[in-house]
Write an enzyme that holds these catalytic residues in place. Structure first.
Site, PDB file in Angstrom:
ATOM      1  N   ASN A  57      34.444  43.165  41.302  1.00 22.04           N
ATOM      2  CA  ASN A  57      34.524  44.568  40.978  1.00 22.04           C
ATOM      3  C   ASN A  57      33.925  44.621  39.825  1.00 22.04           C
ATOM      4  O   ASN A  57      33.415  45.756  39.365  1.00 22.04           O
ATOM      5  CB  ASN A  57      35.032  45.531  41.764  1.00 22.04           C
ATOM      6  CG  ASN A  57      36.687  45.157  41.187  1.00 22.04           C
ATOM      7  OD1 ASN A  57      37.000  44.913  40.123  1.00 22.04           O
ATOM      8  ND2 ASN A  57      37.704  45.992  41.438  1.00 22.04           N
ATOM      9  N   HIS A  80      43.548  50.936  45.664  1.00 17.69           N
ATOM     10  CA  HIS A  80      43.717  49.000  45.300  1.00 17.69           C
ATOM     11  C   HIS A  80      45.843  49.057  44.748  1.00 17.69           C
ATOM     12  O   HIS A  80      46.817  48.520  45.479  1.00 17.69           O
ATOM     13  CB  HIS A  80      43.243  48.978  44.202  1.00 17.69           C
ATOM     14  CG  HIS A  80      42.077  48.811  44.306  1.00 17.69           C
ATOM     15  ND1 HIS A  80      41.084  48.228  45.176  1.00 17.69           N
ATOM     16  CD2 HIS A  80      40.963  49.974  43.357  1.00 17.69           C
ATOM     17  CE1 HIS A  80      39.888  48.450  45.102  1.00 17.69           C
ATOM     18  NE2 HIS A  80      39.414  49.576  44.003  1.00 17.69           N
TER      19      HIS A  80
HETATM   20  O1  RIB Z   1      40.368  46.119  40.502  1.00 13.60           O
HETATM   21  C1  RIB Z   1      41.162  46.673  41.014  1.00 13.60           C
HETATM   22  C2  RIB Z   1      42.653  47.363  39.835  1.00 13.60           C
HETATM   23  O2  RIB Z   1      41.719  47.722  38.662  1.00 13.60           O
HETATM   24  C3  RIB Z   1      43.014  48.770  40.264  1.00 13.60           C
HETATM   25  O3  RIB Z   1      44.439  47.975  39.135  1.00 13.60           O
HETATM   26  C4  RIB Z   1      42.934  49.870  39.123  1.00 13.60           C
HETATM   27  O4  RIB Z   1      43.249  51.059  38.873  1.00 13.60           O
HETATM   28  C5  RIB Z   1      41.612  49.212  37.971  1.00 13.60           C
HETATM   29  O5  RIB Z   1      42.629  48.374  37.349  1.00 13.60           O
END
Ligand code: RIB
Ligand code: CA
Length: 323
Positions: A164, A246
């Site tokens: 991501n 998440h």
């Molecule tokens: O990729 C998701 C993570 O990245 C989560 O911990 C969100 O809070 C960001 O920090």
């Protein structure tokens, strides 16, 4: 309600929206003994994440829990870009709250991690939902830390799922690959909760409306901050208005309330080279067609499947007023 025995727990986070929701969940979950919160730069600065954590704990009536700020840069000394486009200005979806009444713990986060581990006499669990810099610093300062920790749960990485923050890297690992490499190599039992599962346990607008309607200090704050997170997900990450879960899912797994459907022990390393795959995790999934035969030296359980029931449980929990 499953039987959950009390667990001393420390949460290391970069309190943006999903960290905040995870913190609320922990405060309202029976049997969880949240001893400390430490923060690191990631979604926002370490100092802002600490302030956000104090505000969330105050909404939950837990001003007694110490909060310490930690690393503001990566192990290599780089500044991290903040994620205002995901978590809003200030990290909590642009929602402003009164200044927290509790003061910050003056210790560095790494120091508070070590002190809490020693005081818990080998019983402490750690939940890390952010870049792993504080844990790496704590390991450097106290190489015997793994002997003092019962279990570590990390939200991070992508195994079969796209990344991501790059095509292959997830934010928590990609924002400090060297720190992640140190943490994965340390000799402790670790559970990794990657995007493969956190992207599939989703909150919806109906859930958010239930949180707002419940009207408790915690559920209202959750409902308000999730508004921004939903807009981001709808635009970028999901085909509907809602969000991934998440950090809350990692919290559910850390406290034993969510039992993964599949969590094989796999060898996990991190790509730390300065190329296209920097920050990707490399999990040895070659045994997948044979049901993941045990890898004798692997001390990391990688969660690859959960049953999809956590969003409902989470919303019900956040609407409570007491544990
Ligand atoms: O990729 C998701 C993570 O990245 C989560 O911990 C969100 O809070 C960001 O920090
Ligand atoms: Ca986080």
């Amino acid at each position: 309600m499953p039987d959950i025995s009390p667990r001393p727990l420390l949460m290391d986070c970069d309190t943006g929206i999903d960290d905040a929701v995870a913190l609320m969940y922990l405060c309202l979950t029976p049997g969880v003994d949240l001893l400390a919160v430490t923060t690191v730069a990631g979604n926002t600065s370490a100092a802002q994440a600490a302030r956000n954590s104090l505000q969330v704990l105050e909404a939950a009536g837990r001003t007694d829990i110490p909060v310490a700020a930690g690393a503001g840069t990566t192990l290599r000394g780089e500044s991290r870009p903040e994620a205002d486009h995901v978590h809003g200005k200030g990290g909590l979806g642009g929602v402003t709250r009164p200044a927290p009444s509790a003061a910050l713990d003056p210790r560095h986060a790494a120091r508070l991690i070590i002190d809490t581990a020693r005081e818990a006499g080998g019983e402490l669990d750690i939940l890390a939902t952010a870049p792993l810099t504080n844990l790496a610093l704590a390991l450097r300062e106290e190489p015997r830390l793994p002997e003092l920790i019962r279990h570590v749960t990390v939200m991070g990485g992508a195994v079969h799922h796209p990344g991501n923050v790059s095509p292959v890297a997830e934010a928590n690992i990609g924002n400090d690959p060297e720190a992640a490499e140190l943490v994965f190599a340390a000799d402790w039992d670790l559970t990794l909760v990657p995007l493969d599962v956190t992207m599939r346990e989703n909150l919806t607008e109906a859930h958010r409306q239930r949180l707002l309607a419940a009207g408790t200090p915690v559920s209202t704050l959750a409902g308000e901050i999730l508004d921004f997170y939903f807009a981001f997900h709808e635009e970028v990450a999901l085909p509907f208005r809602g969000s991934a879960l998440h950090d809350p899912l990692a919290a559910g797994i850390a406290v034993g309330e969510v039992t993964p459907v599949s969590a094989p022990r796999l060898a996990v390393t991190v790509d730390t080279a300065d190329g296209a795959a920097r920050g990707a995790i490399v999990a040895d999934t070659r045994g997948m067609h044979r049901g993941y035969p045990e890898q004798p030296d692997a001390h990391t359980a990688v969660v690859l499947e959960t049953d999809g029931t956590f969003p409902e449980l989470l919303v019900e929990r956040l609407c409570r007023t007491t544990k």
